[in-house]
Design an enzyme around this catalytic site. Structure first.
Site, PDB file in Angstrom:
ATOM      1  N   GLU A 279       0.840  -1.211   0.000  1.00 30.89           N
ATOM      2  CA  GLU A 279       0.000   0.000   0.000  1.00 30.89           C
ATOM      3  C   GLU A 279       0.870   1.255   0.000  1.00 30.89           C
ATOM      4  OE1 GLU A 279      -3.283  -0.097  -0.536  1.00 30.89           O
ATOM      5  OE2 GLU A 279      -2.896  -2.245  -0.674  1.00 30.89           O
ATOM      6  N   TRP A 282       1.712   1.963  -3.356  1.00 25.66           N
ATOM      7  CA  TRP A 282       0.650   2.605  -4.151  1.00 25.66           C
ATOM      8  C   TRP A 282       0.845   4.131  -4.112  1.00 25.66           C
ATOM      9  CZ3 TRP A 282      -2.769   1.412  -7.795  1.00 25.66           C
ATOM     10  CH2 TRP A 282      -3.148   0.083  -7.974  1.00 25.66           C
ATOM     11  N   TRP A 310     -21.209  12.550 -19.038  1.00 29.56           N
ATOM     12  CA  TRP A 310     -21.528  12.801 -17.623  1.00 29.56           C
ATOM     13  C   TRP A 310     -22.821  13.587 -17.523  1.00 29.56           C
ATOM     14  CZ3 TRP A 310     -18.521   9.785 -15.032  1.00 29.56           C
ATOM     15  CH2 TRP A 310     -17.175   9.611 -15.380  1.00 29.56           C
ATOM     16  N   ASN A 345     -10.451   3.448   3.288  1.00 27.74           N
ATOM     17  CA  ASN A 345     -10.173   3.233   1.866  1.00 27.74           C
ATOM     18  C   ASN A 345     -11.268   2.445   1.153  1.00 27.74           C
ATOM     19  OD1 ASN A 345      -8.422   3.188  -0.551  1.00 27.74           O
ATOM     20  ND2 ASN A 345      -8.393   0.983  -0.132  1.00 27.74           N
ATOM     21  N   TRP A 363     -16.081  12.420 -12.263  1.00 29.85           N
ATOM     22  CA  TRP A 363     -15.199  12.114 -11.135  1.00 29.85           C
ATOM     23  C   TRP A 363     -14.529  13.367 -10.580  1.00 29.85           C
ATOM     24  CZ3 TRP A 363     -10.060  13.397 -11.689  1.00 29.85           C
ATOM     25  CH2 TRP A 363      -9.561  13.544 -12.984  1.00 29.85           C
ATOM     26  N   TRP A 386      -9.019   8.710  -7.689  1.00 33.15           N
ATOM     27  CA  TRP A 386     -10.299   9.033  -8.343  1.00 33.15           C
ATOM     28  C   TRP A 386     -10.310   8.544  -9.782  1.00 33.15           C
ATOM     29  CZ3 TRP A 386     -15.070   9.950  -7.052  1.00 33.15           C
ATOM     30  CH2 TRP A 386     -15.335  10.331  -5.739  1.00 33.15           C
TER      31      TRP A 386
HETATM   32  P1  FAD Z   1      -3.060   2.271   5.249  1.00 28.22           P
HETATM   33  O1  FAD Z   1      -3.869   1.153   4.729  1.00 28.22           O
HETATM   34  O2  FAD Z   1      -2.563   2.138   6.624  1.00 28.22           O
HETATM   35  O3  FAD Z   1      -1.845   2.478   4.220  1.00 28.22           O
HETATM   36  C1  FAD Z   1      -0.618   3.113   4.591  1.00 28.22           C
HETATM   37  C2  FAD Z   1      -0.316   4.244   3.647  1.00 28.22           C
HETATM   38  O4  FAD Z   1      -0.184   3.771   2.314  1.00 28.22           O
HETATM   39  C3  FAD Z   1      -1.388   5.301   3.593  1.00 28.22           C
HETATM   40  O5  FAD Z   1      -1.294   6.200   4.648  1.00 28.22           O
HETATM   41  C4  FAD Z   1      -1.133   5.935   2.237  1.00 28.22           C
HETATM   42  O6  FAD Z   1      -0.093   6.873   2.282  1.00 28.22           O
HETATM   43  C5  FAD Z   1      -0.691   4.751   1.409  1.00 28.22           C
HETATM   44  N1  FAD Z   1      -1.842   4.191   0.685  1.00 28.22           N
HETATM   45  C6  FAD Z   1      -2.712   3.259   1.123  1.00 28.22           C
HETATM   46  N2  FAD Z   1      -3.622   2.983   0.160  1.00 28.22           N
HETATM   47  C7  FAD Z   1      -3.319   3.767  -0.887  1.00 28.22           C
HETATM   48  C8  FAD Z   1      -3.889   3.938  -2.188  1.00 28.22           C
HETATM   49  N3  FAD Z   1      -4.936   3.237  -2.610  1.00 28.22           N
HETATM   50  N4  FAD Z   1      -3.312   4.843  -3.013  1.00 28.22           N
HETATM   51  C9  FAD Z   1      -2.232   5.551  -2.630  1.00 28.22           C
HETATM   52  N5  FAD Z   1      -1.650   5.418  -1.411  1.00 28.22           N
HETATM   53  C10 FAD Z   1      -2.190   4.544  -0.558  1.00 28.22           C
HETATM   54  N6  FAD Z   1      -4.901   8.701   0.075  1.00 28.22           N
HETATM   55  C11 FAD Z   1      -4.301   9.831   0.500  1.00 28.22           C
HETATM   56  O7  FAD Z   1      -3.289   9.760   1.193  1.00 28.22           O
HETATM   57  N7  FAD Z   1      -4.792  11.056   0.141  1.00 28.22           N
HETATM   58  C12 FAD Z   1      -5.906  11.195  -0.638  1.00 28.22           C
HETATM   59  O8  FAD Z   1      -6.300  12.321  -0.956  1.00 28.22           O
HETATM   60  C13 FAD Z   1      -6.576  10.006  -1.054  1.00 28.22           C
HETATM   61  N8  FAD Z   1      -7.714  10.088  -1.799  1.00 28.22           N
HETATM   62  C14 FAD Z   1      -8.342   8.925  -2.185  1.00 28.22           C
HETATM   63  C15 FAD Z   1      -9.504   9.013  -2.966  1.00 28.22           C
HETATM   64  C16 FAD Z   1     -10.156   7.852  -3.371  1.00 28.22           C
HETATM   65  C17 FAD Z   1     -11.404   7.955  -4.236  1.00 28.22           C
HETATM   66  C18 FAD Z   1      -9.652   6.594  -2.990  1.00 28.22           C
HETATM   67  C19 FAD Z   1     -10.347   5.331  -3.423  1.00 28.22           C
HETATM   68  C20 FAD Z   1      -8.498   6.499  -2.248  1.00 28.22           C
HETATM   69  C21 FAD Z   1      -7.816   7.649  -1.833  1.00 28.22           C
HETATM   70  N9  FAD Z   1      -6.634   7.580  -1.077  1.00 28.22           N
HETATM   71  C22 FAD Z   1      -6.018   8.738  -0.675  1.00 28.22           C
HETATM   72  C23 FAD Z   1      -5.963   6.284  -0.822  1.00 28.22           C
HETATM   73  C24 FAD Z   1      -6.351   5.591   0.490  1.00 28.22           C
HETATM   74  O9  FAD Z   1      -7.734   5.559   0.627  1.00 28.22           O
HETATM   75  C25 FAD Z   1      -5.732   6.267   1.716  1.00 28.22           C
HETATM   76  O10 FAD Z   1      -4.354   6.470   1.537  1.00 28.22           O
HETATM   77  C26 FAD Z   1      -5.943   5.403   2.958  1.00 28.22           C
HETATM   78  O11 FAD Z   1      -7.300   5.154   3.169  1.00 28.22           O
HETATM   79  C27 FAD Z   1      -5.334   6.107   4.144  1.00 28.22           C
HETATM   80  O12 FAD Z   1      -5.577   5.378   5.304  1.00 28.22           O
HETATM   81  P2  FAD Z   1      -4.396   4.702   6.080  1.00 28.22           P
HETATM   82  O13 FAD Z   1      -3.307   5.673   6.301  1.00 28.22           O
HETATM   83  O14 FAD Z   1      -5.002   4.060   7.276  1.00 28.22           O
HETATM   84  O15 FAD Z   1      -3.911   3.594   5.049  1.00 28.22           O
END
Ligand code: FAD
Length: 485
Positions: A279, A282, A310, A345, A363, A386
């Protein structure tokens, strides 16, 4: 080494693992610390409301940590290319250091400043701090950039392990009143009239020390089981490090090594650690895409979607924003976001799919709403995610995969605890109906305190009808596909 150095803080509001700070403070050289709120340079995106709240608190924490070591955080407002040289001159520094960032305007500013300081004969250097692998250093086999996550992640994992994090350096300050700091409150980052920040303030502790605590707590309590648990919004099963990473209160190097250590010492299952690191990668992938597609926030990665039909429907958009769509898992997510500035997420994916597919709204409306309401609103993660959800992105979920909000709710919030937390008007519903209250006869629903259309909305659109409409809209694109691809 003589003279004194200026550290320009940006997305790296921390003292430890901060290579710019370490380089500036080398050999006991006194330092000054600067933050510039730049809303004046064209091309820089102004941060949203929730992120502004976080930035205020984060700068407050950084100021405190610096002050404890005798350094004042200088706060200025204006164009970076005017302010940073002016401060450097006023303080008569001999060196300027900062950590690199991604974004075409950001890089342009930094390049211009580097040239200017070099021309003035100053020591100037930028450092790698906020990404494990900088996007411009990674290429696929044909020398291009990666558009698919799996080979990207595989390529990164084949490289050397990211460097170990640096400790906070020892440093001293010097007299900086000539820099004309305006003080934190001049940035007007906190909401007043109305002050909507109580829920956010209750949910978070901001700053470098809090980020460290958050990481340790996650490693102690939730990384074991993360691979499955991460999909459960009804449990605290993810790290919630995203806003801390966004503002650089913790570095990805610190996160990476702390998690790896848990796996290597057998204190967390390897499978869970690997999933967590995937993650984190990602995030790296999102920055890779942003670097190579700088207008990711506004332009479809796949141009064939430029012709997508849209709908325009302000009432539906408002219902989605306010958590009033009549689909409990969607409404719970949107209310969690509004209240706390964060959303799980899995639920981000569900609400995103609902906006783009069921409501057939662009979107970019969702991206903009998240940008304003998320404390972790991130120029790469938000835009790439997005586009992923919408099906318009690189390596995106195909447009025709429409999330079923009822099944998603039943699978990932099986007892409805998450829904009941954020939609208290549904709290008495039995588990069988909590994700589809409209299936109860009115007299039955009222026994559980629910009157559809009165205490809780009727579904804004029928799921099957919405799904069919989305697929039909997608069909209209097919002809344009070959031309654009
Ligand atoms: P954890 O599961 O603990 O993951 C650890 C770290 O990995 C996160 O803090 C983040 O930095 C990174 N990460 C995890 N999942 C993703 C992912 N899918 N894409 C990129 N990095 C990821 N994340 C943001 O940081 N900022 C945003 O503005 C953002 N907008 C999002 C919008 C949408 C529509 C979606 C579907 C996802 C978005 N995310 C965003 C990705 C993800 O949802 C969040 O990073 C995550 O929920 C943060 O929670 P966590 O720190 O507990 O994640």
């Amino acid at each position: 080494m003589s003279g004194r150095a200026l550290v320009w803080f940006r997305d790296d509001l921390r003292l430890s693992d901060n290579p710019a700070l370490t380089a500036a403070a080398r050999d006991g050289r006194p330092i000054a610390a600067l933050y510039v709120l730049d809303e004046a340079t064209p091309g820089l995106r102004a941060i949203g409301g929730a992120a502004k709240w976080w930035l205020h608190r984060s700068l407050e924490a950084l100021s405190r940590d610096l002050a404890a070591r005798g350094v004042e955080l200088i706060i200025r407002i204006g164009r970076s290319t005017d302010v940073v040289p002016a401060v450097a001159k006023a303080l008569d520094v001999t060196a300027v250091h900062w950590n690199r960032r991604v974004g075409s305007t950001e890089i342009k500013i930094d390049t211009e400043l580097k040239a200017l300081f070099k021309a003035r004969g100053l020591e100037v250097a930028s450092h790698q701090a906020n990404l494990l692998f900088e996007p411009w250093t990674i290429a696929n086999k044909t020398g291009g950039f990666f558009k698919v996550y799996t080979p990207f992640a595989r390529a990164l994992r084949a490289l050397e392990t990211p460097r170990t994090p640096l400790p906070a350096p020892a440093f001293t300050g010097f007299e900086t009143s000539a820099a004309g700091s305006v003080g934190l409150s001049s940035l007007s980052l906190l909401p007043i009239k109305p002050d909507w920040s109580a829920g956010i303030a209750a949910a978070w502790t901001v700053g470098e020390a809090a980020a460290r605590v958050r990481l340790e707590l996650f490693l102690d309590t939730a990384i074991a089981g993360y691979a499955d648990g991460r999909n459960r919004p009804d449990q605290v099963s993810t790290s919630r490090l995203s806003p801390h990473l966004k503002f650089g209160e913790i570095s990805p190097f610190q996160v990476w090594h702390a998690a790896e250590l848990r796996g290597a010492t057998g204190r967390a299952p390897k499978g869970d650690v690997d999933k967590f690191l995937a993650e984190v990668l990602w995030r790296e992938f999102a920055y890779h895409l942003l670097h190579h597609h700088p207008d990711l926030a506004t332009r479809n990665f796949q141009p064939r979607f430029d012709e997508f039909p849209w709908r325009t429907d302000p009432a539906a958009l408002t219902a989605w924003q306010k958590g009033q769509t009549g689909y409990p898992i969607v409404d719970a997510g949107m209310r969690e976001l509004w209240t706390t500035g964060w959303m799980h997420n899995r639920v981000r994916m569900i609400v995103g799919s609902f906006l783009v597919k069921h409501l057939l709204l662009d979107w970019r409306h969702g991206e903009a709403w998240f940008w304003d309401t998320l404390v972790d609103a991130d120029p790469a993660n938000n835009t790439a995610s997005w586009q992923w959800v919408a099906g318009t992105g690189a390596d995106a979920a195909p447009y025709f995969r429409v999330f079923n909000p009822i099944l998603q709710g039943e699978k990932f919030d099986p007892k409805g605890a998450y829904v009941k937390q954020w939609c208290p008007e549904l709290a008495q519903l039995p588990t069988t109906a909590v994700h589809k209250p409209w299936t109860l006869a009115p007299h039955e629903a009222s026994r559980f305190g629910v009157r559809l259309g009165v205490t809780y909305p009727k579904p804004i659109i029928d799921h099957e009808a919405g799904r069919r409409r989305a697929l039909e809209a997608f069909e209209t694109l097919k002809d344009g596909r070959t031309a654009a691809e």
